[in-house]
Design a protein around this motif. Structure first.
Motif, mmCIF file in Angstrom:
data_model
loop_
_atom_site.group_PDB
_atom_site.id
_atom_site.type_symbol
_atom_site.label_atom_id
_atom_site.label_comp_id
_atom_site.label_asym_id
_atom_site.label_seq_id
_atom_site.Cartn_x
_atom_site.Cartn_y
_atom_site.Cartn_z
ATOM 1 N N ASN A 241 0.666 -1.049 0.186
ATOM 2 C CA ASN A 241 0.042 -0.039 -0.097
ATOM 3 C C ASN A 241 0.923 1.254 -0.088
ATOM 4 N N GLU A 242 0.886 2.005 -1.085
ATOM 5 C CA GLU A 242 1.727 3.231 -1.124
ATOM 6 C C GLU A 242 1.096 4.245 -0.181
ATOM 7 N N GLU A 243 1.949 4.883 0.679
ATOM 8 C CA GLU A 243 1.366 5.542 1.777
ATOM 9 C C GLU A 243 1.460 7.113 1.137
ATOM 10 N N ILE A 244 2.311 7.305 0.307
ATOM 11 C CA ILE A 244 2.428 8.690 -0.247
ATOM 12 C C ILE A 244 2.534 8.831 -1.569
ATOM 13 N N ASP A 245 1.913 9.747 -2.238
ATOM 14 C CA ASP A 245 2.192 10.051 -3.912
ATOM 15 C C ASP A 245 2.744 11.192 -3.814
ATOM 16 N N PRO A 246 3.667 11.124 -5.066
ATOM 17 C CA PRO A 246 4.454 12.514 -5.267
ATOM 18 C C PRO A 246 3.888 13.629 -5.557
ATOM 19 N N ARG A 247 2.614 13.701 -6.249
ATOM 20 C CA ARG A 247 1.882 14.761 -6.729
ATOM 21 C C ARG A 247 1.647 15.460 -5.453
ATOM 22 N N ARG A 248 1.727 16.827 -5.756
ATOM 23 C CA ARG A 248 1.448 17.811 -4.838
ATOM 24 C C ARG A 248 0.515 18.978 -5.094
ATOM 25 N N THR A 249 0.307 19.905 -4.143
ATOM 26 C CA THR A 249 -0.570 20.732 -4.199
ATOM 27 C C THR A 249 0.090 22.060 -3.640
ATOM 28 N N ALA A 250 -0.269 23.300 -4.207
ATOM 29 C CA ALA A 250 0.119 24.361 -3.826
ATOM 30 C C ALA A 250 -0.269 25.003 -2.267
ATOM 31 N N VAL A 251 -0.918 24.168 -1.835
ATOM 32 C CA VAL A 251 -1.363 24.264 -0.216
ATOM 33 C C VAL A 251 -0.562 23.521 0.656
ATOM 34 N N THR A 252 -0.109 24.475 1.920
ATOM 35 C CA THR A 252 0.608 23.575 2.916
ATOM 36 C C THR A 252 -0.370 23.337 4.090
ATOM 37 N N THR A 253 0.002 22.388 4.940
ATOM 38 C CA THR A 253 -0.771 22.070 6.036
ATOM 39 C C THR A 253 -0.227 23.000 7.213
ATOM 40 N N PRO A 254 -1.197 22.960 8.304
ATOM 41 C CA PRO A 254 -1.067 23.878 9.315
ATOM 42 C C PRO A 254 0.317 23.772 9.969
ATOM 43 N N LYS A 255 1.022 22.528 9.790
ATOM 44 C CA LYS A 255 2.470 22.484 10.118
ATOM 45 C C LYS A 255 3.716 23.052 9.232
ATOM 46 N N GLY A 256 3.008 23.493 8.205
ATOM 47 C CA GLY A 256 4.077 24.158 7.088
ATOM 48 C C GLY A 256 4.439 22.981 6.286
ATOM 49 N N GLU A 257 4.034 21.649 6.318
ATOM 50 C CA GLU A 257 4.254 20.719 5.454
ATOM 51 C C GLU A 257 3.707 20.966 4.218
ATOM 52 N N VAL A 258 4.081 20.281 3.073
ATOM 53 C CA VAL A 258 3.395 20.288 1.733
ATOM 54 C C VAL A 258 2.434 19.278 1.818
ATOM 55 N N ARG A 259 1.300 19.536 1.671
ATOM 56 C CA ARG A 259 0.026 18.660 1.777
ATOM 57 C C ARG A 259 0.233 17.656 0.544
ATOM 58 N N GLN A 260 0.020 16.495 0.576
ATOM 59 C CA GLN A 260 0.235 15.503 -0.356
ATOM 60 C C GLN A 260 -1.234 14.478 -0.566
ATOM 61 N N LEU A 261 -1.308 14.321 -1.889
ATOM 62 C CA LEU A 261 -2.639 13.409 -1.897
ATOM 63 C C LEU A 261 -2.047 11.819 -1.770
ATOM 64 N N VAL A 262 -2.827 11.129 -0.916
ATOM 65 C CA VAL A 262 -2.377 9.626 -0.579
ATOM 66 C C VAL A 262 -3.320 8.637 -1.325
ATOM 67 N N LYS A 263 -4.679 8.904 -1.606
ATOM 68 C CA LYS A 263 -5.475 8.010 -2.083
ATOM 69 C C LYS A 263 -6.620 8.739 -2.751
ATOM 70 N N ASP A 264 -7.263 8.407 -3.559
ATOM 71 C CA ASP A 264 -8.609 8.529 -4.243
ATOM 72 C C ASP A 264 -9.375 7.723 -4.982
ATOM 73 N N GLY A 265 -10.724 7.819 -5.128
ATOM 74 C CA GLY A 265 -11.520 6.904 -5.691
ATOM 75 C C GLY A 265 -12.963 7.381 -5.889
ATOM 76 N N PHE A 266 -13.825 6.842 -6.513
ATOM 77 C CA PHE A 266 -15.222 7.090 -6.766
ATOM 78 C C PHE A 266 -16.026 6.163 -5.505
ATOM 79 N N LEU A 267 -16.541 6.976 -4.674
ATOM 80 C CA LEU A 267 -17.318 6.213 -3.631
ATOM 81 C C LEU A 267 -19.059 6.743 -3.897
ATOM 82 N N VAL A 268 -19.974 5.906 -3.614
ATOM 83 C CA VAL A 268 -21.396 6.140 -3.478
ATOM 84 C C VAL A 268 -21.474 6.811 -2.198
ATOM 85 N N GLU A 269 -22.180 8.128 -2.217
ATOM 86 C CA GLU A 269 -22.236 8.786 -0.780
ATOM 87 C C GLU A 269 -23.899 8.897 -0.777
#
Length: 820
Positions: A241-269
């Motif tokens: 299971n890949e924990e981190i994906d290298p794709r990045r966003t321009a937005v940082t987290t509250p701790k100043g780290e780069v926010r990263q996408l970990v997982k995505d998918g289509f779900l029924v809500e």
């Protein structure tokens, strides 16, 4: 000693001498895209040239990858030297953790690069490289060890950076050499970025293997070797299971780290009792639920954020007894089945258009649009397993998933991220807009998983029967009651197909159980390993009454060329330190359902039903009566009865006992797993020399079920029953009443009349081989063909009909006008 320390620390400072620090981290990986590629003479020549281009691009990226590994290793030796001095930068243990397996991975790829390079420089059609890729794939065990240690390595590096300023300097500015042609052009990279490269590399290598196979002729010596390398790589990717994906966003987290996408998918809500298909994005610190915005033609597609929950505020608390799941929209089972019929019918129409070379884009596009509508609807209404998440501040969200595997995957990934020191975050409207806008570029799942979104060249999946032997499992730390379930994909979602027996109080279960699983355009096999819970007080409403704990899970791709051989193919799935050994082989539907009459008149399997009933002096074969009786006695409440496969060895033992008319058959039945008894009954009907509803009447059944006038249909269908030989008719009516009793328990066993018709229809009603070849009915490419669905509909008609009495049928003298 002090002089030695000064010398070592001086070397560490030299590592940092280059002042060229880049403001933005550069992506050091490159991809090779041939520009303006001309058409070559002949497909083979073109294929070989493309193969060379793919290899050249991969070699260039291998050089960069080796340089990145070298940059990681550069500070390791001086750090180790200081570890034994009075002024250590890091301890030996910390160094071994951070740089775990890097040296081994470097040596593997350096050897691979040195062997591959001359082959490309002296390229011709005889050059073989498959053995190099096969060897590289066989060494993926080193990567498994690296991946297992990866999280600890990154966390240790982060802690050491915070505690030691000198190490922080080193880890934030590692120098990576450029390619040989670049004349000593170096780039800067952080240690965290470089530690991710080995994980990313396996994915890239797998993609390259796909491309190489595409441009390698099947008779080339490289083809089987590259195929084997791809199989190993795909199975390896499935097991981690890949924990981190290298794709990045321009937005940082509250701790100043780069926010990263970990997982995505289509779900029924489920929103206000209505099902909505959402694209859900899991970032390192929050979960975001989005929907696709409608945009003008020609404009880029965009996402609209529906809601987000910071992971620091997210929990999976179970429901109180007073609380319950909201009312959820559901479709009747027959409507779900009708969607499948329509999808299969449209698929066949598209194939006919293409074969007849009438593939005008407008007509095919119209059919694809219709298929997309049906598949999207099926995707929306088929999931039933609830996955509820809560926000500490009161918001509660409910998703419906198609399998326990998927739910476990989302939950585990979120829980891993929550182990970090997360802070709650509140995004401003601008930040939320930027993050949602970036989702379109970041997404790893690019399309809704429907056939119409796939390329024509993509595998349509396998249709037929997959034989799987689950051998054993190892790696458990404590004794437990253990079992496995098998799932395969069908029409875009996963269905549980088989379950091993529970192996009690052990760390090394040895099942050695064989199952036969029906495939419906399937591309993937999943194995889940559970610990059985016998404590009914732990019933969990939020988990859809599943209280058994998932110990591990893994999946393998069902590659047609690998699986479709007559021999068993052995494999291993690694899951959370647990290894499950299994074997599999595939049989096409036509071959599996081909009826071969028994040459002997003794026994019951493969012998005409009239011969068996006459010999037994019975109206219904003994085997049918006993199996029905046992299922009704203790299997009628079993979830998935007749759908879940029984153990093949148990079924064969029962078959042999019935054939030999063993005296202790009743004792065997009472001790045997109920799914094996259900499987024996299905096997009996499948192995009859001709189907229970006979070859002769098959065309008339197909015509009768297609009649639109209810009265004409009733007249025809009843007349067809009267036309059956008495043993066939009485046995059919007995089975019919039994299946109706099973369906009465649908709330418990989840088996509706439609489910049961799907299981038994194609077995009781099949065209003769001459009829099949005449009408070109048996299309191995599509199990859900029009005829298979019609067979299901025939049985469903009788199951939904009021009780049918043998005596009343025979009394009735109304005859259908067509001679059958």
């Amino acid at each position: 000693m002090e002089e030695d320390e000064e010398e070592v620390l001086g070397f560490l400072d030299k590592v940092l001498e280059d002042e060229d620090v880049f403001d933005n981290e550069m992506d050091l990986d490159c991809t090779f895209t041939p520009v303006g590629f001309r058409t070559f003479k002949g497909d083979v020549e073109k294929g070989l040239e493309m193969k060379k281009l793919v290899l050249s691009g991969f070699l260039a990226s291998e050089e960069i990858y080796i340089n990145q590994l070298e940059a990681l290793l550069l500070p390791m030796k001086p750090l180790k030297a200081t570890a034994t001095t009075s002024k250590p930068v890091l301890t030996v243990e910390q160094i071994d953790t951070i740089f775990f397996m890097i040296q081994d991975i470097f040596e593997i790829h350096k050897e691979f690069y040195d062997a591959l390079s001359p082959n490309i420089q002296q390229w011709d059609e005889k050059v073989t490289v498959g053995h190099l890729f096969q060897k590289l794939a066989s060494q993926l065990g080193v990567y498994k060890a690296f991946v297992d240690n990866y999280k600890v390595a990154v966390e240790t590096a982060e802690k050491c950076s915070q505690a030691n300023s000198q190490f922080q300097k080193i880890s934030e500015n590692l120098k990576v050499k450029g390619p040989k042609e670049s004349k000593d052009c170096t780039t800067s990279a952080t240690m965290e970025a470089l530690l991710y490269k080995p994980i990313d590399r396996v994915t890239r290598s797998t993609l390259v293997l796909h491309d190489l196979l595409k441009h390698t002729p099947k008779d080339h010596p490289d083809f089987p070797l590259l195929q084997d390398a791809l199989r190993i790589s795909q199975n390896f990717l499935s097991s981690i299971n890949e924990e981190i994906d290298p794709r990045r966003t321009a937005v940082t987290t509250p701790k100043g780290e780069v926010r990263q996408l970990v997982k995505d998918g289509f779900l029924v809500e489920v929103s206000e009792g209505t099902r909505k298909l959402r694209h859900v994005f899991l970032f390192t610190d929050l979960l975001l639920c989005a929907k696709m915005k409608k945009t003008a033609v020609g404009r880029h597609q965009q996402y609209e954020c529906k809601w987000y929950i910071p992971l620091a505020d997210l929990s999976f608390q179970t429901l109180d007894d007073s609380d319950s799941l909201p009312h959820v929209q559901t479709l009747p089972e027959h409507e779900i089945e009708e969607m499948k019929i329509k999808i299969s019918s449209i698929k066949n129409e598209i194939q006919k258009e293409k074969k007849a070379q009438k593939a005008q884009s407008r007509n095919v596009d119209r059919l694809r649009k219709k298929m997309n509508e049906q598949e999207s609807c099926l995707l929306l209404y088929s999931p039933t397993i609830p996955f509820r998440i809560h926000n500490k501040h009161g918001k509660s969200c409910l998703f419906l998933l198609s399998s326990d595997y998927e739910r476990s995957e989302w939950r585990e990934t979120i829980q891993k991220l929550q182990k970090k020191d997360l802070q709650a975050c509140v995004l401003s409207s601008v930040e939320l807009q930027v993050l949602t806008g970036s989702c379109f570029k970041l997404r790893t799942v690019h399309n809704i998983p429907v056939t119409s979104n796939k390329d024509d060249e993509e595998s349509p999946g396998l249709n037929g029967f997959l034989h799987v032997i689950v051998h054993k499992a190892t790696g458990f730390k404590e004794s437990a009651n253990l079992y496995c379930t098998l799932e395969v994909d069908s029409f875009g979602y996963f269905v549980s197909k088989a379950k091993t027996r529970v192996f009690r109080d052990t760390t090394e279960p040895q099942w050695n159980e064989e199952f036969e699983i029906e495939l419906e355009g399937s591309q993937c096999l999943r194995i889940l390993c559970y610990e059985k819970c016998y404590d009914k007080s732990k019933l969990n409403k939020d988990d859809n009454e599943i209280v058994d704990k998932i110990m591990g899970k893994g999946q393998v791709q069902l590659d047609p060329q690998t699986v479709q051989s007559k021999n068993w193919h052995m494999d291993v799935i690694e899951m959370n330190g647990i290894k499950v050994e299994f074997s599999m082989k595939f049989t096409s539907r036509d071959l599996s359902l081909k009826r071969t009459p028994s040459k002997k008149q003794s026994g019951v399997f493969g012998v005409k039903i009239s011969v068996v009933t006459k010999r037994e002096r019975s109206k219904v074969p003994y085997i049918v009566r006993q199996c029905i009786e046992e299922v009704e006695k203790r299997g009628i409440d079993e979830v998935g009865i007749y759908r879940i496969s029984g153990v093949a060895t148990d079924i064969q033992a029962l078959k042999a006992a019935f054939d030999a008319n063993t005296k202790d058959i009743l004792m065997m039945l009472s001790d045997m797993d109920i799914n094996a008894i259900a499987g024996t009954l299905k096997l009996y009907f499948r192995e009859l020399p001709e189907p229970l509803l006979t070859d002769r009447l098959y065309p008339a059944f197909m015509e009768g079920i297609a009649l639109s006038d209810p009265a004409a249909k009733e007249n025809c269908m009843m007349h067809l029953l009267r036309s059956l030989p008495d043993p066939n008719l009485i046995t059919f009516l007995t089975l019919l009443e039994h299946l109706k009793r099973v369906a009465e328990k649908e709330p418990v066993n989840k088996m509706s009349l439609h489910n049961l018709a799907t299981v038994f229809g194609p077995t009781l009603l099949r065209p003769s081989e001459s009829e099949s070849s005449k009408a070109h009915i048996t299309l191995a490419s599509d199990i859900w063909s029009h005829d298979v669905m019609a067979q299901v509909q025939v049985l469903l008609y009788y199951l939904q009909h009021p009780p049918i009495s043998f005596a009343e049928l025979k009394k009735n003298t109304l005859y259908f006008s067509t001679d059958v």
